[in-house]
Design an enzyme around this catalytic site. Sequence first.
Site, PDB file in Angstrom:
ATOM      1  N   LYS A 157      -0.934  -1.245  12.650  1.00  0.00           N
ATOM      2  CA  LYS A 157      -0.928   0.116  12.125  1.00  0.00           C
ATOM      3  C   LYS A 157      -0.872   1.132  13.269  1.00  0.00           C
ATOM      4  CE  LYS A 157      -3.199   0.885   8.207  1.00  0.00           C
ATOM      5  NZ  LYS A 157      -4.268   1.005   7.208  1.00  0.00           N
ATOM      6  N   GLY A 163       0.968   7.772   5.606  1.00  0.00           N
ATOM      7  CA  GLY A 163       2.152   7.712   4.767  1.00  0.00           C
ATOM      8  C   GLY A 163       2.907   6.403   4.878  1.00  0.00           C
ATOM      9  N   GLY A 164       2.239   5.361   5.354  1.00  0.00           N
ATOM     10  CA  GLY A 164       2.886   4.052   5.412  1.00  0.00           C
ATOM     11  C   GLY A 164       3.792   3.838   6.596  1.00  0.00           C
ATOM     12  N   GLU A 199      -5.497  -4.391  11.709  1.00  0.00           N
ATOM     13  CA  GLU A 199      -6.472  -4.555  10.629  1.00  0.00           C
ATOM     14  C   GLU A 199      -6.168  -5.862   9.928  1.00  0.00           C
ATOM     15  OE1 GLU A 199      -6.206  -1.382   7.825  1.00  0.00           O
ATOM     16  OE2 GLU A 199      -7.600  -0.101   8.920  1.00  0.00           O
ATOM     17  N   LYS A 236       3.693   6.026  -2.399  1.00  0.00           N
ATOM     18  CA  LYS A 236       3.200   6.023  -3.772  1.00  0.00           C
ATOM     19  C   LYS A 236       4.285   6.513  -4.720  1.00  0.00           C
ATOM     20  CE  LYS A 236      -1.276   7.243  -1.807  1.00  0.00           C
ATOM     21  NZ  LYS A 236      -2.151   8.381  -1.475  1.00  0.00           N
ATOM     22  N   GLU A 274      -9.413   7.442   1.517  1.00  0.00           N
ATOM     23  CA  GLU A 274      -8.685   6.327   0.903  1.00  0.00           C
ATOM     24  C   GLU A 274      -9.368   4.990   1.189  1.00  0.00           C
ATOM     25  OE1 GLU A 274      -4.579   6.571   2.163  1.00  0.00           O
ATOM     26  OE2 GLU A 274      -4.177   8.215   0.774  1.00  0.00           O
ATOM     27  N   ARG A 291      -5.950  17.219   3.866  1.00  0.00           N
ATOM     28  CA  ARG A 291      -5.023  18.171   3.248  1.00  0.00           C
ATOM     29  C   ARG A 291      -5.035  17.963   1.746  1.00  0.00           C
ATOM     30  NH1 ARG A 291      -1.366  14.267   1.973  1.00  0.00           N
ATOM     31  NH2 ARG A 291      -1.024  12.644   3.512  1.00  0.00           N
ATOM     32  N   ARG A 337       6.140  10.293  -9.816  1.00  0.00           N
ATOM     33  CA  ARG A 337       6.918  11.089  -8.864  1.00  0.00           C
ATOM     34  C   ARG A 337       8.392  10.839  -9.148  1.00  0.00           C
ATOM     35  NH1 ARG A 337       4.186  10.705  -2.847  1.00  0.00           N
ATOM     36  NH2 ARG A 337       1.998  10.522  -3.501  1.00  0.00           N
TER      37      ARG A 337
END
Lengths: 449, 147
Positions: A157, A163-164, A199, A236, A274, A291, A337
């Site tokens: 990571k 945001g992936g 991770e 997402k 999260e 945010r 979305r």
Amino acid sequence: MFRKILIANRGEIAVRVIRACKQMGISTVAVYSEADRNLLHVRLADESICIGPAPAGKSYLNLPNIISAALVSGADAIHPGYGFLAESMQFAEICASHKLQFIGPSVEAIAALGDKASARNLARRLHVPVIPGTSVLRSVSEALKSAEEIGYPVMIKAVGGGGGKGMRPAFSVAELEKNIPFAQAEADAAFGDDRIYLEKLLVQPRHIEVQILGDSFGNVLALGERECSLQRHHQKILEEAPSVLVTPSIRKKIQDFAVKIAKGVNYTGVGTIEFLRDRDGQFYFIEANARIQVEHPVTEMVTGLDLICEQIQVGQGKKLSFSQGEVEIRGHAIECRINAEDPETFAPCIGVVDALHWPGGPGIRVDSYLCQGDKVTPFYDSLLGKVIAWGSDRKTALTRMRVALDECVVGGIKTNLPLHRRLLRHPAVNEGNLHVALVESLLSEKVLI
Amino acid sequence: MGSTNLSMDKADNSKKFIEEVTAFLGVIQSSDVTEVAWEKGEFGFAVSRQPSRKTVQPAPPTNGKNQAQGLRLAVVSPVVGTFHFSSEVQLGAFVKANQLLGYVNAVNVKHQVECDKPGKLFEVHVEEGQTVEFGQPLFTLEVPHVS
């Protein structure tokens, strides 16, 4: 009390913030690139200023032009929306140095939570469970040694990420050695920071996040959780509140974790903590987003709160007007979305929207900037709008969403509406058997296309 | 990963300053700023450069008055700010290529406005001290046709 707010963003979130300001009697200044001249947020705002050509780097990320626009328009605050400069410490600092209130958390809080590795360290210090992992890695040999200790599979990571982006899995030593350079390059390109950490990779976890709201008096509230397990490539696509597997006692536990982390950085404003939940029911903190989030409407629909108005109130230095005990979760909300993308290849689509019909009816809300005749350009993200459905229970919300999306028309460009329509009819989604790899596995089985 | 080093140690103040300066210069380079000075603690620097040529665009339509006799080109604002005339600018006067017509003050930085072609100052679309946005037409130049 703010007299005038400049919205340093575009698209649906700019429209959202402008609407909230109008409800509060606050004047608004929209900024736009040359490509966005005719968009809704420009027409809705009281004033508008062109800040640059189409590319985001020369417009919505152009700090000098945005600050100058705020100064010449007499704005006393800037709302950054999400994305772009929303979590930029530099932007928050520059706002402060020009006596412009940045509607968001402090520079220190952004710094503490924006660096993913330091956010994990903070969580560990506060005894909030984190996925077994490392701090910033200094060498490949350290990465290999750590992966052996954690146990494969692992996830590479990006320290500066979110945001992936900059994430790569590794199921073996060979894969780890191979994917580290790719992850670093992606992280550097996306965030200007090639630092990485590892991770443990959880198998089929569920993404559960908690909405928080803090004021400058040290009060932090948790406003319930959202489940965002339906993702594609870590983006997402469908979110809901509450999560079907979160009981009141689990909610209390993860909300306590979230509030602890927020208070640990004296957090003010809206934010999201999260977690990933593994198959054994264990929750692990993964990251915090300082945010407003795209999926905030589902929280608004089940709590009755207006998060943007609350955010602005806190930005004005006001104390939270309600207590934790007054936060109630009522019913169920789902958000889809709607993106301008090929439903089969997922390639972004551009073009003129020659037909547009958004749904309506009880429990249906649409947050969008899109109007018929608009040209969708290649310069920004592909989000056209969000359809949100609320019902007294999950089954009702799902039914309302299916009816709403069946009615929805976006002509002239391809969208992911067909994907959503199939997803909402799949047994796994209807039964709430979700996990973060579900959409990808259904796509690979050709079930959704 | 080269020699196995993964990342720079950001605790080093001078290294951090160099990184910040590099990022700052990157921002300036993509803009039309011609002069800037910056200080942070014990460190500082000043930069000045030749101003970039402004993109000329087709001039905005006029109301029929002051009909031009050549190609009409607009000189537009490069940034958001307040516009100030150069003392040399006069309507109807002939201006040389790269002549300074004025500047836009944006966040206490002066962005020079020049014409990159010679021509006659056909129209002025802005007033002294007026707020201007990116791309806003400031002047129309009448550039002679080349036969």
